[in-house]
Scaffold this motif. Structure first.
Motif, PDB file in Angstrom:
ATOM      1  N   MET A  28      41.284  78.990 -22.610  1.00 27.54           N
ATOM      2  CA  MET A  28      40.844  80.231 -21.975  1.00 27.54           C
ATOM      3  C   MET A  28      39.424  80.044 -21.445  1.00 27.54           C
ATOM      4  N   LYS A  29      39.201  80.468 -20.234  1.00 26.20           N
ATOM      5  CA  LYS A  29      37.885  80.318 -19.624  1.00 26.20           C
ATOM      6  C   LYS A  29      36.907  81.304 -20.237  1.00 26.20           C
ATOM      7  N   GLN A  30      35.761  80.806 -20.629  1.00 26.35           N
ATOM      8  CA  GLN A  30      34.778  81.645 -21.297  1.00 26.35           C
ATOM      9  C   GLN A  30      34.102  82.583 -20.301  1.00 26.35           C
ATOM     10  N   THR A  31      33.931  83.851 -20.708  1.00 30.57           N
ATOM     11  CA  THR A  31      33.229  84.824 -19.872  1.00 30.57           C
ATOM     12  C   THR A  31      31.734  84.577 -19.938  1.00 30.57           C
ATOM     13  N   PRO A  32      31.061  84.473 -18.799  1.00 30.24           N
ATOM     14  CA  PRO A  32      29.622  84.225 -18.821  1.00 30.24           C
ATOM     15  C   PRO A  32      28.867  85.299 -19.579  1.00 30.24           C
ATOM     16  N   ALA A  33      27.795  84.904 -20.254  1.00 31.47           N
ATOM     17  CA  ALA A  33      26.987  85.864 -20.996  1.00 31.47           C
ATOM     18  C   ALA A  33      26.165  86.735 -20.057  1.00 31.47           C
ATOM     19  N   LEU A  34      25.942  86.281 -18.843  1.00 30.67           N
ATOM     20  CA  LEU A  34      25.238  87.065 -17.837  1.00 30.67           C
ATOM     21  C   LEU A  34      25.649  86.535 -16.481  1.00 30.67           C
ATOM     22  N   PRO A  35      25.421  87.272 -15.399  1.00 30.22           N
ATOM     23  CA  PRO A  35      25.824  86.776 -14.080  1.00 30.22           C
ATOM     24  C   PRO A  35      25.180  85.424 -13.775  1.00 30.22           C
ATOM     25  N   VAL A  36      25.955  84.583 -13.105  1.00 31.40           N
ATOM     26  CA  VAL A  36      25.420  83.273 -12.725  1.00 31.40           C
ATOM     27  C   VAL A  36      24.316  83.463 -11.699  1.00 31.40           C
ATOM     28  N   PRO A  37      23.137  82.872 -11.891  1.00 33.14           N
ATOM     29  CA  PRO A  37      22.043  83.026 -10.925  1.00 33.14           C
ATOM     30  C   PRO A  37      22.451  82.546  -9.540  1.00 33.14           C
ATOM     31  N   PRO A  38      21.835  83.102  -8.495  1.00 31.96           N
ATOM     32  CA  PRO A  38      22.219  82.735  -7.123  1.00 31.96           C
ATOM     33  C   PRO A  38      21.942  81.272  -6.827  1.00 31.96           C
ATOM     34  N   GLN A  39      22.814  80.685  -5.998  1.00 34.60           N
ATOM     35  CA  GLN A  39      22.666  79.312  -5.537  1.00 34.60           C
ATOM     36  C   GLN A  39      22.518  79.324  -4.016  1.00 34.60           C
ATOM     37  N   PRO A  40      21.986  78.259  -3.446  1.00 38.90           N
ATOM     38  CA  PRO A  40      21.873  78.224  -1.985  1.00 38.90           C
ATOM     39  C   PRO A  40      23.239  78.370  -1.322  1.00 38.90           C
ATOM     40  N   ARG A  41      23.319  79.211  -0.336  1.00 36.38           N
ATOM     41  CA  ARG A  41      24.561  79.381   0.411  1.00 36.38           C
ATOM     42  C   ARG A  41      24.662  78.302   1.487  1.00 36.38           C
ATOM     43  N   ALA A  42      25.819  78.283   2.130  1.00 35.23           N
ATOM     44  CA  ALA A  42      26.037  77.307   3.204  1.00 35.23           C
ATOM     45  C   ALA A  42      24.957  77.463   4.267  1.00 35.23           C
ATOM     46  N   GLY A  43      24.307  76.361   4.599  1.00 36.48           N
ATOM     47  CA  GLY A  43      23.244  76.382   5.597  1.00 36.48           C
ATOM     48  C   GLY A  43      21.874  76.661   5.034  1.00 36.48           C
ATOM     49  N   GLN A  44      21.780  77.009   3.740  1.00 36.23           N
ATOM     50  CA  GLN A  44      20.493  77.265   3.103  1.00 36.23           C
ATOM     51  C   GLN A  44      20.037  76.048   2.307  1.00 36.23           C
ATOM     52  N   GLN A  45      18.735  75.833   2.294  1.00 33.83           N
ATOM     53  CA  GLN A  45      18.171  74.749   1.505  1.00 33.83           C
ATOM     54  C   GLN A  45      17.787  75.192   0.107  1.00 33.83           C
ATOM     55  N   ARG A  46      17.507  76.490  -0.071  1.00 34.24           N
ATOM     56  CA  ARG A  46      17.068  76.964  -1.381  1.00 34.24           C
ATOM     57  C   ARG A  46      17.421  78.434  -1.567  1.00 34.24           C
ATOM     58  N   ALA A  47      17.460  78.797  -2.837  1.00 34.94           N
ATOM     59  CA  ALA A  47      17.608  80.200  -3.219  1.00 34.94           C
ATOM     60  C   ALA A  47      16.528  80.502  -4.246  1.00 34.94           C
ATOM     61  N   TYR A  48      16.090  81.756  -4.306  1.00 34.04           N
ATOM     62  CA  TYR A  48      14.995  82.122  -5.199  1.00 34.04           C
ATOM     63  C   TYR A  48      15.490  83.040  -6.307  1.00 34.04           C
ATOM     64  N   TRP A  49      15.012  82.765  -7.518  1.00 37.48           N
ATOM     65  CA  TRP A  49      15.224  83.666  -8.646  1.00 37.48           C
ATOM     66  C   TRP A  49      13.921  84.451  -8.788  1.00 37.48           C
ATOM     67  N   ARG A  50      13.861  85.631  -8.200  1.00 39.32           N
ATOM     68  CA  ARG A  50      12.590  86.324  -8.028  1.00 39.32           C
ATOM     69  C   ARG A  50      12.152  87.127  -9.246  1.00 39.32           C
ATOM     70  N   ALA A  51      13.084  87.614 -10.018  1.00 36.88           N
ATOM     71  CA  ALA A  51      12.692  88.496 -11.122  1.00 36.88           C
ATOM     72  C   ALA A  51      11.933  87.717 -12.192  1.00 36.88           C
ATOM     73  N   PRO A  52      10.806  88.230 -12.702  1.00 34.05           N
ATOM     74  CA  PRO A  52      10.095  87.551 -13.791  1.00 34.05           C
ATOM     75  C   PRO A  52      11.001  87.470 -15.026  1.00 34.05           C
ATOM     76  N   ILE A  53      11.171  86.279 -15.559  1.00 31.97           N
ATOM     77  CA  ILE A  53      12.026  86.109 -16.721  1.00 31.97           C
ATOM     78  C   ILE A  53      11.316  85.230 -17.743  1.00 31.97           C
ATOM     79  N   SER A  54      11.690  85.395 -19.001  1.00 35.60           N
ATOM     80  CA  SER A  54      11.101  84.598 -20.075  1.00 35.60           C
ATOM     81  C   SER A  54      11.690  83.200 -20.046  1.00 35.60           C
ATOM     82  N   PRO A  55      11.053  82.227 -20.698  1.00 33.01           N
ATOM     83  CA  PRO A  55      11.598  80.866 -20.740  1.00 33.01           C
ATOM     84  C   PRO A  55      13.015  80.809 -21.308  1.00 33.01           C
TER      85      PRO A  55
END
Length: 318
Positions: A1-28
Motif C-alpha cells: 500500500m502506498k504511504q500517504t505523505p505526512a504533508l504536501p510534497v514541496p513544489p518542484q520546477p515545472r517543465a521549462g523552469q530551472q528552479r522553484a522556490y520554497w518561500r515560506a519560512p520553515i524550521s530545519p
C-alpha cells in the motif's frame, strides 16, 4: 500500500523552469520533512546542499529519522559526502574517518539511483578525482587468493595507506611476519589477513582497541586510502607542476620535500588538481540527473569558501 505523505510534497520546477522556490519560512526539521516527502515521491536522486558541516549533519540526522521506514534494498537511502573540515592550505589533513567516508561515498555514488545525498556547499565546490578512478583502483582480497606480501605493501603505500606499528584508524596497515593487519577505507572495522606461504589462509575482523580477532569473512574490499594516487611517477609529476606553477624554492618548501621523500604532506588535499590531467565535480560522479535543493545560506557560504580557497600561499605547505 502506498504511504500517504505526512504533508504536501514541496513544489518542484515545472517543465521549462530551472528552479522553484520554497518561500515560506520553515524550521530545519520542517525542511527535512519536506525533503523526505519529496524523496519518497521521486525516482531519482535528491541532492541537498547545506551551508556548512553542522547544517548538513543536522539535516542528515532528521532525514534518517523521517525516512527510517524506507531503509532497505528498494528504499530511500540517506547518504552524505562530508567536508574535509580543514581550511584551504592549512598544514592539516582531514581526520582518517572523514577521508574514509568520502572515498566510500565516491565509490558508491555511480550505482545510487534513488535517495537523498546531503553535502555541505564546500564539498560541492571541491575538485574531485575523475569518475571511475576510485573503482578502478579498488581491489578484492579473498580467502585462498595468492598474495605477495612485499608487493602488497608497496601497493598499499602507493594507494595512500600508512604503514604503522598498530592499526587503529582507516587507512592504516601493519605487517607482522605472515600477518597483515589492514583497515580498509570505507569499512567500519579493520581486518587481519593471515598467510600460509603466499596464500591467504584466513580473513578476520578485529577490534582496534583490544587488537583481538573476532569474525571470519570470505573477502574484503580495498578502496584507495586517498582521493589521489601517491605512486612514485605521480608524485614526481606533482613536484614538477609545483615548481612550474608556484614561485618556490623546492629546498625550502615543506610540501615539495615531503612529496620527494615519498610521504603525504599534511594539507595536500587542496592540491588534488595537480595529481590528475583532468578533475571532476561531484555532479559527474552521480548516476544520473539529480534534483538539487539549495539550503538557506548556502550561496553566501559558497562565496566565502571561494574567497578563502583563492588566497594561494607563496610557498605551498609553508
Amino acid at each position: 500500500m502506498k504511504q500517504t505523505p505526512a504533508l504536501p510534497v514541496p513544489p518542484q520546477p515545472r517543465a521549462g523552469q530551472q528552479r522553484a522556490y520554497w518561500r515560506a519560512p520553515i524550521s530545519p526539521s520542517a525542511l527535512a520533512l519536506g525533503i523526505a516527502e519529496l524523496a519518497r515521491q521521486r525516482d531519482g536522486l535528491v541532492l541537498v546542499v547545506a551551508s556548512d558541516t553542522h547544517a548538513a549533519q543536522s539535516l542528515e540526522s532528521d532525514l534518517r529519522l523521517f525516512l527510517a521506514d524506507t531503509q532497505g534494498a528498494d528504499g530511500v537511502p540517506v547518504l552524505s559526502f562530508p567536508d574535509w573540515e580543514t581550511l584551504p592550505y592549512d598544514l592539516f589533513s582531514p581526520h582518517p574517518d572523514i577521508v574514509s567516508q568520502r572515498v566510500a561515498a565516491l565509490y558508491r555514488q555511480p550505482s545510487v539511483r534513488r535517495g537523498v545525498l546531503v553535502v555541505p556547499v564546500s564539498s560541492l565546490m571541491q575538485r574531485l578525482p575523475p569518475p571511475n578512478w576510485i573503482a578502478g583502483n579498488a581491489l578484492d582480497l579473498r580467502k585462498g587468493q595468492k598474495l605477495d606480501l612485499d608487493a602488497e605493501k608497496r601497493r598499499l603505500e602507493s594507494s595512500g595507506y600508512r604503514n604503522v606499528p598498530q592499526v587503529l584508524d582507516p587507512g592504516d596497515f601493519a605487517v607482522r611476519g605472515a600477518l597483515l593487519d589492514l583497515y580498509p577505507m570505507g569499512s567500519d572495522r579493520p581486518f587481519r589477513i593471515e598467510l600460509l606461504d603466499d596464500e591467504i589462509d584466513s580473513l578476520r575482523s578485529f577490534d582496534p582497541e583490544t587488537q583481538r580477532s573476532d569474525h571470519a569473512v570470505d573477502s574484503i574490499k580495498l578502496l584507495p586510502a586517498r582521493e589521489f594516487p601517491l605512486d612514485a611517477a605521480t608524485t614526481k609529476s606533482v613536484r614538477e607542476k609545483l615548481s612550474e606553477r608556484f614561485d618556490i624554492d623546492p629546498r625550502r618548501c615543506p610540501l615539495y620535500q615531503d612529496l620527494k621523500e615519498g610521504g603525504a604532506p599534511a594539507g595536500i588535499e587542496y592540491y588534488l588538481p595537480l595529481f590528475f590531467e583532468r578533475t571532476a565535480s561531484l555532479f559527474e560522479h552521480l548516476a544520473g540527473d539529480a534534483l538539487v535543493v539549495v539550503g538557506e545560506g548556502a550561496p553566501e557560504a559558497a562565496e566565502a569558501f571561494w574567497a578563502c580557497a583563492s588566497a594561494t600561499p607563496t610557498c605551498p605547505g609553508s
